[in-house]
Design a protein around this motif. Structure first.
Motif, PDB file in Angstrom:
ATOM      1  N   UNK A   1       0.832  -1.200   0.000  1.00 29.49           N
ATOM      2  CA  UNK A   1       0.000   0.000   0.000  1.00 29.49           C
ATOM      3  C   UNK A   1       0.870   1.255   0.000  1.00 29.49           C
ATOM      4  N   UNK A   2       1.918   1.250   0.835  1.00 26.33           N
ATOM      5  CA  UNK A   2       2.805   2.405   0.936  1.00 26.33           C
ATOM      6  C   UNK A   2       3.505   2.692  -0.394  1.00 26.33           C
ATOM      7  N   UNK A   3       4.123   1.679  -0.966  1.00 25.40           N
ATOM      8  CA  UNK A   3       4.851   1.875  -2.225  1.00 25.40           C
ATOM      9  C   UNK A   3       3.888   2.209  -3.364  1.00 25.40           C
ATOM     10  N   UNK A   4       2.784   1.433  -3.461  1.00 27.17           N
ATOM     11  CA  UNK A   4       1.811   1.672  -4.526  1.00 27.17           C
ATOM     12  C   UNK A   4       1.215   3.064  -4.461  1.00 27.17           C
ATOM     13  N   UNK A   5       0.921   3.516  -3.244  1.00 24.47           N
ATOM     14  CA  UNK A   5       0.338   4.848  -3.087  1.00 24.47           C
ATOM     15  C   UNK A   5       1.341   5.965  -3.305  1.00 24.47           C
ATOM     16  N   UNK A   6       2.550   5.816  -2.762  1.00 19.10           N
ATOM     17  CA  UNK A   6       3.538   6.896  -2.835  1.00 19.10           C
ATOM     18  C   UNK A   6       4.133   7.081  -4.226  1.00 19.10           C
ATOM     19  N   UNK A   7       4.449   5.974  -4.923  1.00 19.62           N
ATOM     20  CA  UNK A   7       4.978   6.146  -6.281  1.00 19.62           C
ATOM     21  C   UNK A   7       3.945   6.834  -7.167  1.00 19.62           C
ATOM     22  N   UNK A   8       2.702   6.417  -7.008  1.00 20.42           N
ATOM     23  CA  UNK A   8       1.599   6.963  -7.802  1.00 20.42           C
ATOM     24  C   UNK A   8       1.368   8.438  -7.454  1.00 20.42           C
ATOM     25  N   UNK A   9       1.420   8.756  -6.158  1.00 21.13           N
ATOM     26  CA  UNK A   9       1.171  10.132  -5.713  1.00 21.13           C
ATOM     27  C   UNK A   9       2.255  11.090  -6.184  1.00 21.13           C
ATOM     28  N   UNK A  10       3.520  10.692  -6.062  1.00 20.94           N
ATOM     29  CA  UNK A  10       4.627  11.557  -6.479  1.00 20.94           C
ATOM     30  C   UNK A  10       4.628  11.767  -7.985  1.00 20.94           C
ATOM     31  N   UNK A  11       4.356  10.697  -8.709  1.00 18.91           N
ATOM     32  CA  UNK A  11       4.271  10.803 -10.168  1.00 18.91           C
ATOM     33  C   UNK A  11       3.126  11.720 -10.571  1.00 18.91           C
ATOM     34  N   UNK A  12       1.967  11.523  -9.918  1.00 15.86           N
ATOM     35  CA  UNK A  12       0.781  12.319 -10.255  1.00 15.86           C
ATOM     36  C   UNK A  12       0.966  13.788  -9.879  1.00 15.86           C
ATOM     37  N   UNK A  13       1.677  14.059  -8.787  1.00 15.11           N
ATOM     38  CA  UNK A  13       1.955  15.439  -8.371  1.00 15.11           C
ATOM     39  C   UNK A  13       2.600  16.211  -9.515  1.00 15.11           C
ATOM     40  N   UNK A  14       3.646  15.635 -10.087  1.00 16.47           N
ATOM     41  CA  UNK A  14       4.376  16.309 -11.167  1.00 16.47           C
ATOM     42  C   UNK A  14       3.588  16.288 -12.475  1.00 16.47           C
ATOM     43  N   UNK A  15       3.042  15.112 -12.817  1.00 14.00           N
ATOM     44  CA  UNK A  15       2.399  14.979 -14.131  1.00 14.00           C
ATOM     45  C   UNK A  15       1.174  15.873 -14.267  1.00 14.00           C
ATOM     46  N   UNK A  16       0.260  15.795 -13.306  1.00 13.58           N
ATOM     47  CA  UNK A  16      -0.978  16.567 -13.430  1.00 13.58           C
ATOM     48  C   UNK A  16      -0.751  18.048 -13.181  1.00 13.58           C
TER      49      UNK A  16
ATOM     50  N   UNK B   1      -2.770   8.543  -4.607  1.00 12.40           N
ATOM     51  CA  UNK B   1      -2.210   9.220  -5.784  1.00 12.40           C
ATOM     52  C   UNK B   1      -2.983  10.490  -6.122  1.00 12.40           C
ATOM     53  N   UNK B   2      -4.288  10.453  -5.925  1.00  8.15           N
ATOM     54  CA  UNK B   2      -5.092  11.637  -6.256  1.00  8.15           C
ATOM     55  C   UNK B   2      -4.845  12.766  -5.260  1.00  8.15           C
ATOM     56  N   UNK B   3      -4.468  12.415  -4.034  1.00  7.10           N
ATOM     57  CA  UNK B   3      -4.067  13.456  -3.082  1.00  7.10           C
ATOM     58  C   UNK B   3      -2.828  14.157  -3.618  1.00  7.10           C
ATOM     59  N   UNK B   4      -1.883  13.368  -4.131  1.00  6.24           N
ATOM     60  CA  UNK B   4      -0.683  13.943  -4.742  1.00  6.24           C
ATOM     61  C   UNK B   4      -1.003  14.764  -5.969  1.00  6.24           C
ATOM     62  N   UNK B   5      -1.883  14.218  -6.824  1.00  7.13           N
ATOM     63  CA  UNK B   5      -2.258  14.925  -8.054  1.00  7.13           C
ATOM     64  C   UNK B   5      -2.980  16.231  -7.734  1.00  7.13           C
ATOM     65  N   UNK B   6      -3.906  16.174  -6.771  1.00  5.48           N
ATOM     66  CA  UNK B   6      -4.649  17.378  -6.387  1.00  5.48           C
ATOM     67  C   UNK B   6      -3.713  18.422  -5.787  1.00  5.48           C
ATOM     68  N   UNK B   7      -2.749  17.956  -4.974  1.00  2.40           N
ATOM     69  CA  UNK B   7      -1.787  18.887  -4.372  1.00  2.40           C
ATOM     70  C   UNK B   7      -0.954  19.571  -5.449  1.00  2.40           C
ATOM     71  N   UNK B   8      -0.478  18.785  -6.436  1.00  2.00           N
ATOM     72  CA  UNK B   8       0.312  19.372  -7.517  1.00  2.00           C
ATOM     73  C   UNK B   8      -0.485  20.358  -8.345  1.00  2.00           C
ATOM     74  N   UNK B   9      -1.724  19.996  -8.645  1.00  3.56           N
ATOM     75  CA  UNK B   9      -2.574  20.860  -9.459  1.00  3.56           C
ATOM     76  C   UNK B   9      -2.971  22.122  -8.702  1.00  3.56           C
ATOM     77  N   UNK B  10      -3.245  21.988  -7.413  1.00  3.33           N
ATOM     78  CA  UNK B  10      -3.609  23.142  -6.598  1.00  3.33           C
ATOM     79  C   UNK B  10      -2.422  24.093  -6.408  1.00  3.33           C
ATOM     80  N   UNK B  11      -1.234  23.509  -6.171  1.00 12.39           N
ATOM     81  CA  UNK B  11      -0.075  24.324  -5.819  1.00 12.39           C
ATOM     82  C   UNK B  11       0.629  24.970  -7.011  1.00 12.39           C
ATOM     83  N   UNK B  12       0.561  24.345  -8.191  1.00 12.62           N
ATOM     84  CA  UNK B  12       1.364  24.862  -9.306  1.00 12.62           C
ATOM     85  C   UNK B  12       1.053  26.314  -9.659  1.00 12.62           C
ATOM     86  N   UNK B  13      -0.217  26.729  -9.809  1.00 10.20           N
ATOM     87  CA  UNK B  13      -0.471  28.145 -10.099  1.00 10.20           C
ATOM     88  C   UNK B  13       0.020  29.069  -8.983  1.00 10.20           C
TER      89      UNK B  13
END
Length: 445
Positions: free
Chosen positions: A260-275, A391-403
């Protein structure tokens, strides 16, 4: 009658060893159309919000929040996966695309930022169904060997939907102050296409899920209906006791918590940057002082598509673990170089940015297969749903923070943060990521 019943388990073969048949193709097409609708619905935010800024006063906070809305809704994968493990896969997939089309179309009727945000969250929740339940159903129906191959191909179609949303958004004009609402509403079109296809060609239930609940006869009836009499549930599934009710607490036990830790964290970090980068590409390109933003955006999206094809090409040629480690290390170096090279000219920036897009997006092929491979059938929906939620927490954080980061310190600050997040994932995968590739697991055994 009794003799044939006794011989039945001996004669029948596992349905997972069946050749590709029409039912497999039908399910694959249904999930493909859903993935295209998901990619489109997620990608449309950036161009819609960039357009909105021309007509209404919208702060960095609301730009980031609405942009992250669908990704926040996607965090509902945790609940969606749990529900699918309890009630099955089919019913949720037959309805979610209709609801997604409705939420998208309703964007036409409001310019209120809070209501727009709620609609985006609702849309994201519908996307969570396809991300979690659609992936599980596809894996549980496709023949062994075809499942991981077709999963990686899904990403091609998701990316096509994502790129199509960018092109749609930058070329829709002529609606004045309503243009950004029209752009948001276009997400209803691919969603409706997917929904209608699923209504004309209804999805079947999952034999594996039915068997895991002790409903082996019902599972075999479903298999006979779609594949023929010679195929059935595998013997090992028949001998398995009905799975106990899957709980999130089970995922915290020793066999699962590392996964769970690895699956969630790799996905979250990737999604942070990508999205964060992909959704707000117009804002980032402007911050990098790249002159022709439309052409540059098309080049970046083209590089992203090349990256997907490259990722699919190497997917079964290297181990999953090596793929993860190398992908995060190289992408963190590239985006860090771009953040450091503020004095580079536009061509150099765009070149490095495009190579970064190729490398980072190549790793997206792991998003569908790796979390699914980490978990067994009894917790797959809940496990994958949990990883997607993280991962969506990471993606949402990246999308919210980038602007916000771009406004505070320019595009270089945003890219420095992305580089740190990607490098952190490299460290996590280097230390803890398990190998899941059947090819490389067999070599090690």
């Amino acid at each position: 009658m009794s003799d044939s019943t006794i011989q039945e388990p001996i004669k029948k073969k596992s349905y997972k060893k069946a050749p590709l048949m029409p039912i497999h193709i039908r399910i694959f097409v249904a999930i493909v159309l859903g993935q295209m609708a998901c990619g489109f619905a997620l990608g449309i935010s950036g161009t819609a919000l960039s357009n909105a800024a021309q007509y209404i006063q919208i702060s960095d906070f609301w730009t980031g929040l609405i942009g992250a809305g669908a990704l926040i809704g996607l965090a509902g994968s945790l609940i969606v996966g749990r529900i699918s493990d309890k009630i099955g896969r089919r019913r949720m997939l037959m309805l979610n695309m209709y609801v997604l089309a409705l939420f998208s179309a309703l964007s036409l009727f409001t310019s209120n930022l809070f209501l727009t945000f709620l609609l985006r969250v609702g849309a994201g929740l519908m996307l969570a169904v396809d991300y979690t339940v659609g992936n599980a159903l596809l894996t549980e129906w496709l023949p062994q060997g075809e499942d991981s191959k077709k999963q990686t191909q899904l990403l091609i179609y998701w990316t096509l939907g994502f790129i199509a949303s960018y092109l749609t958004g930058i070329y829709i004009t002529g609606f004045g102050a309503y243009t950004w609402q029209v752009i948001f509403a276009t997400g209803a079109i691919p969603a409706l296409i997917a929904a209608i296809f699923r209504s004309i060609f209804p999805l079947p239930g999952s034999p594996s899920w039915l068997a895991s609940k002790g409903k082996v006869k019902k599972a075999n009836h479903l298999i006979r209906k779609h594949l023929g009499k010679k195929w059935a549930v595998p013997k090992r599934v028949k001998k398995t006791k009905p799975a106990k009710q899957s709980t999130w607490k089970l995922l915290l036990t020793k066999p699962y918590r590392r996964k769970v830790f690895v699956g969630g964290m790799f996905y979250a970090c990737q999604a942070f940057a990508f999205f964060g980068i992909s959704i707000f590409l117009p804002i980032l390109l402007q911050g990098m002082n790249i002159t022709d933003e439309k052409i540059s955006g098309i080049i970046y999206n083209g590089a992203m598509f090349i990256g997907i094809l490259f990722g699919i090409f190497i997917f079964n040629r290297i181990s999953r673990r090596a793929f993860l480690i190398a992908n995060f290390l190289i992408s963190s170096i590239l985006i860090g170089l771009l953040a450091f090279g503020t004095h580079f000219n536009s061509i150099a920036k765009l070149t490095i940015f495009s190579i970064f897009a190729i490398i980072l997006s190549s790793g997206l092929v792991l998003d569908y297969s790796y979390p699914t491979e980490l978990f067994d059938i009894k917790v797959r929906g809940t496990g994958v749903g949990t990883c997607i939620t993280i991962s969506r927490i990471g993606a949402a954080a990246g999308t919210f923070l980038l602007p916000i980061l771009t406004n505070i310190g320019g595009s270089s600050l945003a890219m420095w943060v992305c580089a740190i997040v990607l490098f952190m994932s490299f460290i996590i995968c280097l230390i803890w990521a398990p190998e899941t590739s059947p090819k490389f697991l067999n070599k090690n055994n």
